[in-house]
Design a protein around this motif. Structure first.
Motif, short mmCIF file in Angstrom:
data_model
loop_
_atom_site.label_atom_id
_atom_site.label_comp_id
_atom_site.label_asym_id
_atom_site.label_seq_id
_atom_site.Cartn_x
_atom_site.Cartn_y
_atom_site.Cartn_z
N ILE A 147 0.82 -1.22 0.00
CA ILE A 147 0.00 0.00 0.00
C ILE A 147 0.85 1.26 0.00
O ILE A 147 0.69 2.14 -0.84
N HIS A 148 1.80 1.32 0.95
CA HIS A 148 2.62 2.52 1.07
C HIS A 148 3.87 2.41 0.22
O HIS A 148 4.14 1.38 -0.38
N SER A 149 4.63 3.44 0.21
CA SER A 149 5.91 3.41 -0.49
C SER A 149 6.90 2.57 0.30
O SER A 149 7.11 2.81 1.49
N PRO A 150 7.50 1.56 -0.31
CA PRO A 150 8.43 0.70 0.43
C PRO A 150 9.78 1.35 0.70
O PRO A 150 10.64 0.74 1.31
N GLN A 151 9.97 2.60 0.26
CA GLN A 151 11.26 3.27 0.41
C GLN A 151 11.36 4.08 1.71
O GLN A 151 12.36 4.75 1.93
N ARG A 152 10.31 4.04 2.56
CA ARG A 152 10.35 4.83 3.79
C ARG A 152 11.44 4.31 4.73
O ARG A 152 11.71 3.11 4.77
N ALA A 153 12.01 5.20 5.48
CA ALA A 153 13.15 4.85 6.33
C ALA A 153 12.78 3.82 7.38
O ALA A 153 13.56 2.92 7.69
N ARG A 154 11.60 3.93 7.99
CA ARG A 154 11.20 3.02 9.07
C ARG A 154 10.41 1.82 8.56
O ARG A 154 9.93 1.01 9.35
N SER A 155 10.26 1.68 7.27
CA SER A 155 9.46 0.59 6.74
C SER A 155 10.12 -0.76 7.02
O SER A 155 11.33 -0.92 6.90
N ALA A 156 9.28 -1.75 7.39
CA ALA A 156 9.77 -3.11 7.58
C ALA A 156 9.69 -3.92 6.30
O ALA A 156 9.94 -5.14 6.32
N TRP A 160 9.67 -3.73 20.79
CA TRP A 160 9.79 -2.28 20.64
C TRP A 160 9.52 -1.84 19.20
O TRP A 160 9.15 -0.69 18.95
N GLU A 161 9.69 -2.75 18.24
CA GLU A 161 9.53 -2.39 16.83
C GLU A 161 8.20 -2.87 16.25
O GLU A 161 8.01 -2.88 15.04
N ALA A 162 7.26 -3.27 17.11
CA ALA A 162 6.01 -3.85 16.63
C ALA A 162 5.24 -2.91 15.72
O ALA A 162 4.52 -3.34 14.81
N GLY A 163 5.38 -1.63 15.94
CA GLY A 163 4.65 -0.67 15.11
C GLY A 163 5.05 -0.72 13.64
O GLY A 163 4.27 -0.35 12.77
N ARG A 164 6.26 -1.19 13.38
CA ARG A 164 6.71 -1.29 11.99
C ARG A 164 5.97 -2.37 11.22
O ARG A 164 5.99 -2.40 9.99
N PHE A 165 5.32 -3.31 11.93
CA PHE A 165 4.62 -4.42 11.30
C PHE A 165 3.11 -4.22 11.24
O PHE A 165 2.42 -4.92 10.52
N ASP A 166 2.60 -3.28 12.03
CA ASP A 166 1.15 -3.11 12.20
C ASP A 166 0.55 -2.35 11.03
O ASP A 166 0.95 -1.22 10.74
N PRO A 167 -0.44 -2.95 10.31
CA PRO A 167 -1.03 -2.25 9.16
C PRO A 167 -1.80 -0.99 9.57
O PRO A 167 -2.08 -0.13 8.72
N GLN A 168 -2.17 -0.89 10.87
CA GLN A 168 -2.87 0.31 11.31
C GLN A 168 -1.92 1.49 11.49
O GLN A 168 -2.37 2.63 11.58
N ASN A 169 -0.64 1.19 11.52
CA ASN A 169 0.37 2.23 11.69
C ASN A 169 0.74 2.80 10.32
O ASN A 169 0.82 2.07 9.33
N ARG A 170 0.99 4.10 10.27
CA ARG A 170 1.35 4.74 9.01
C ARG A 170 2.62 4.14 8.42
O ARG A 170 2.82 4.13 7.19
N ASP A 171 3.50 3.65 9.27
CA ASP A 171 4.74 3.04 8.81
C ASP A 171 4.68 1.52 8.76
O ASP A 171 5.70 0.86 8.60
#
Length: 668
Positions: free
Chosen positions: A115-124, A148-159
């Motif tokens: 969905i998002h751009s895969p080039q983001r710095a924090r993208s998993a 601590w990095e769970a937000g990088r995997f969550d689809p509800q998170n912008r990243d």
């Protein structure tokens, strides 16, 4: 996800390990592997060298890109437990899944962001982890401070990411969908699951999962894999000594007896398999009495065509890795990615992939082999002769007609093709090249067609159907052609009007309106037509097996003198002349010496009763000039004449019905 496009494969071919035009032969094999060198070490020469350099490795193999294939699941949410210092694990929950407990332990998973751009710095996106446990709808990953990095995997998170992919095929087996499509996005092969072995992964080493019958879904685990470089080695070990092979049918049945090749529910059995006295012969005897396949086939190339184009041409002269065409007139690169198939000359029946074209030139240059690839199916070099005829497009036996424009009218007139005016069902066959298919959904984006036929009485086109699309069987049932749609000379005229003929590579949209990174090709930019069928059709000149002599029956293909005598006398398997009159086509299988194979050859040429007749009447009024009571061509004159044609059927009912039924009356 799309794993890749197979443009070349590794396999021994005339001393070259690279096949630029790979093909899967009938009842043949093709390997998709994750590492060609390891595959060769395990199942080939034993060395870590490329597959296909050994003459014994003729089965082509394709190396699947390691970073783009696997089983994908949509991520629903991400869970963690940070109590008591549990910072090392994360649970990834999926949607609508029912996994076996710990069936994915030891697998490697990759996070994907579609969905998002895969080039983001924090993208998993692209990150890979090992699976330590799994439940019915979750995967457990472990790594120090991973929570601590769970937000990088969550689809509800912008990243976050929206998809989790198991890299490759799960080692323990289970559910997986792997689909092979041709250049027109048509599904040619699909695997939806394979055997599951609830055992440690290390115990899987050296084993293979194979279908018992390739056409069914019974999987087995074998300790000795059926892999090897030659087709005999690649053939499933359970099928090597089986005489009843599977058959693939493309197009309508040409004989009612072709039903014998349809696969049954039991492994290694076809409808007509077995001896004459077996269940296969009895089944065919029943089916042959109720199935029919009589039809009139109207090829696009045999018609007088206006509006649409016919995709065939001739070789003006051969050039390096291509040909100059006699007529041409194409758009640049409109045939790129399609096929050139030769109809005449030394390359008759051979096809080559088209890599590009200009207005009058077709190129088959392949950058992988730095030249022209070898043909399909025979693997011969590209050496056409001047004036050889060829088709462009799907590479079918007969050329297609096509248009590249919307609202384009194509009028097809076939001369003298129908011998008996009657009512027929009209079926159109073309190409479905824009059905987008997923595991559960299907979207038909083929160009809609309007179909009309010319009314020779009212002098107008009568519509049969509007905005119909080719389905997965490449067919449209247009409607009924009536006697008024057939001229006294047997002509038929049909009009096709195309709609929505456009190449549409529109990218999808995310929920927030942003353009997704992947696009879906929705339409091909073509509307196609190959041939039409009129059915059921009376067949002129069939042999009535109830009245024919043994001498006439002997002229039928596959009928010996002895079999002809037995048919003529109605001799059954016990040598008793008890079968006549034959009431059903299937009764012929009870004739002594008759087999399903013999009936297949003669089925379209015989009939059981001559109850339909065409009567041609010519009446003349003459003047007897010399008054001799006889007509004299030299002196007498014809003052009036009329010609009529009647089609009648002899009835065999009770006395309440007239013995003759008038089916058709035509003034000539």
């Amino acid at each position: 996800n799309d794993i890749g496009i197979i443009r070349s494969a590794s396999g021994y071919s005339s001393g070259d390990s690279t096949q630029a035009n790979p093909t899967i032969a009938s009842n043949g094999y093709f390997y998709c592997v994750n590492n060609l060198r390891l595959f060769n070490a395990e199942f080939g020469t034993g060395s870590v060298s490329p597959w296909g350099r050994n003459p014994g490795q003729t089965v082509p193999a394709w190396e699947i890109p390691s970073d783009s294939w696997g089983v994908q699941y949509k991520i629903r949410k991400v869970g963690t437990d940070t109590t008591a210092g549990k910072w090392e694990w994360v649970r990834i929950y999926t949607s609508n899944e029912r996994f076996r407990r710990d069936q994915f332990v030891g697998e490697i998973v990759e996070f994907c962001d579609t969905i998002h751009s895969p080039q983001r710095a924090r993208s998993a996106n692209g990150s890979r982890y090992k699976v330590y446990a799994n439940g019915p709808n979750w995967f457990e990953l472990r790594q120090y401070t991973l929570a601590w990095e769970a937000g990088r995997f969550d689809p509800q998170n912008r990243d976050g990411c929206d998809t989790l992919m198991i890299v490759g095929m799960p080692a323990k087996g289970g559910v997986v969908s792997m689909t092979l499509k041709n250049q027109y996005n048509q599904i040619t092969s699909r695997t939806v699951d394979y055997a599951f072995l609830n055992d440690e992964i290390r115990n899987w080493f050296g084993r293979s999962v194979e279908k018992v019958d390739p056409t069914h879904y019974t999987w087995v685990v074998r300790r000795r894999p059926s892999f090897g470089g030659k087709p005999a080695d690649a053939r499933n070990s359970s099928t090597r000594n089986i005489g009843v092979q599977a058959n693939v049918k493309n197009g309508p049945y040409n004989s009612v007896t072709e039903v014998q090749y349809v696969r049954k529910g039991e492994d290694f059995e076809n409808v007509g398999a077995g001896s004459k006295s077996g269940s296969g012969a009895r089944t065919m005897a029943s089916l042959a009495s109720f199935f029919g396949n009589s039809h009139i086939r109207l090829e696009a190339m045999d018609a007088d065509v206006t509006g649409w184009k016919i995709a065939y041409d001739s070789v003006a002269n051969a050039i390096r890795n291509g040909v100059n065409a006699g007529r041409g007139g194409w758009e640049d690169d409109q045939w790129k990615g399609q096929r050139i198939r030769f109809m005449t000359g030394p390359l008759r029946g051979e096809t080559f992939p088209v890599t590009g074209n200009s207005r009058n030139t077709v190129s088959i240059y392949d950058p992988i082999s730095a030249g022209a690839p070898r043909s399909t199916p025979s693997g011969v070099s590209f050496r056409p002769n001047d004036d050889d005829l060829f088709t462009l497009g799907p590479g079918y036996t007969t050329p297609f007609s096509y248009t590249r424009r919307s609202n384009d009218e194509g009028v097809f007139t076939w001369r003298g093709c129908v011998q008996a005016p009657a009512s027929y069902e009209l079926y159109l066959f073309g190409l479905n090249d824009a059905i987008n298919t997923t595991e559960f959904l299907e979207e038909n984006n083929n160009s809609p067609l309007d179909v009309s036929v010319w009314n020779y009485v009212a002098q107008r086109f009568d519509p049969l159907c509007s905005r119909e699309k080719y389905d997965k069987d490449d067919c449209i049932h247009a409607g009924t052609v009536k006697p008024e749609h057939i001229s006294p000379q047997g002509d038929v005229k049909m009009r096709l009007v195309s709609h929505d003929v456009v190449e549409d590579d529109a990218p999808g949209q995310s929920k927030d309106g942003r353009v997704m990174t992947r696009s879906v090709r929705r339409r091909s930019g073509y509307a196609w037509f190959n041939y039409a069928l009129l059915t059921p059709a009376p067949v002129i000149g069939r042999v009535n097996v109830n009245t024919a002599s043994a001498r006439l029956l002997r002229s039928l293909p596959g009928v010996t003198d002895t079999l002809a005598a037995n048919i003529a006398a109605g001799v059954d398997s016990h040598g008793v002349p008890s079968l006549k009159p034959y009431r059903r086509l299937g009764d012929l299988l009870s004739v002594r010496g008759m087999s399903v194979a013999a009936l297949e050859r003669m089925a379209n040429l015989v009939m059981l009763q001559s109850d339909a007749y065409t009567i041609a009447v010519e009446a003349q009024a003459v003047r007897d000039v010399n008054r001799n009571g006889a007509f004299d061509d030299a002196s007498d004159a014809v003052t009036a004449e009329r010609r009529m044609r009647y089609i009648v059927r002899m009835r065999h009912g009770g006395p309440e019905l007239p013995p003759v039924q008038l089916l058709e009356k035509t003034r000539l």
